[in-house]
Scaffold this active site. Sequence first.
Site, short mmCIF file in Angstrom:
data_model
loop_
_atom_site.label_atom_id
_atom_site.label_comp_id
_atom_site.label_asym_id
_atom_site.label_seq_id
_atom_site.Cartn_x
_atom_site.Cartn_y
_atom_site.Cartn_z
N SER A 98 0.85 -1.25 0.03
CA SER A 98 0.09 -0.17 0.18
C SER A 98 0.64 1.25 0.11
O SER A 98 1.38 1.56 -0.93
CB SER A 98 -0.84 0.09 1.07
OG SER A 98 -2.02 1.04 0.78
N HIS A 147 5.08 14.19 6.00
CA HIS A 147 5.40 15.69 5.95
C HIS A 147 5.97 16.22 7.12
O HIS A 147 5.65 15.73 8.20
CB HIS A 147 3.69 16.19 5.90
CG HIS A 147 2.74 15.40 4.99
ND1 HIS A 147 3.06 15.71 3.37
CD2 HIS A 147 1.90 14.24 4.94
CE1 HIS A 147 2.24 14.97 2.88
NE2 HIS A 147 1.36 13.91 3.71
N CYS A 204 -2.20 -3.46 3.26
CA CYS A 204 -3.25 -4.40 2.80
C CYS A 204 -2.91 -5.85 3.44
O CYS A 204 -1.69 -6.20 3.36
CB CYS A 204 -3.57 -4.62 1.36
SG CYS A 204 -3.89 -3.08 0.62
#
Length: 123
Positions: free
Chosen positions: A69, A74, A89
């Site tokens: 996935s 940030h 997943c």
Amino acid sequence: MKRLHYSGLHLIANLHKVDHAIMAMTDLTTCKSVCVDAVRKAGLTIVGECFHDFGDQQGVTGALVLAESHLAIHTWPESGYVTLDVFVCNYKDDNSEKARQLFESLIEAFGPGKVQRSELQRE
């Protein structure tokens, strides 16, 4: 193929009181290296990447697309703040422990004074 009881694990963290002098807060190459190393050590598979620095010591944003996935990060060095987003997943294999290992490794790399965490089992 055996389907597990849930389709994935989503981990989110807000890291507060991170030292702005940590290289990964402002340097794209360092931030990317920290993320890539943590993904590989966790045994997950990178299939794509995109990182951007905002220049003038203003932070980095980045994403690693994983076969399992994704990881998104940030940084806001001026606020001593980092956000992390890890999703895996679990259709074929349970990747939950790998996701947790990746997550904890990144939290440790930034050494925050305060961590807010959220864990969501996706169905």
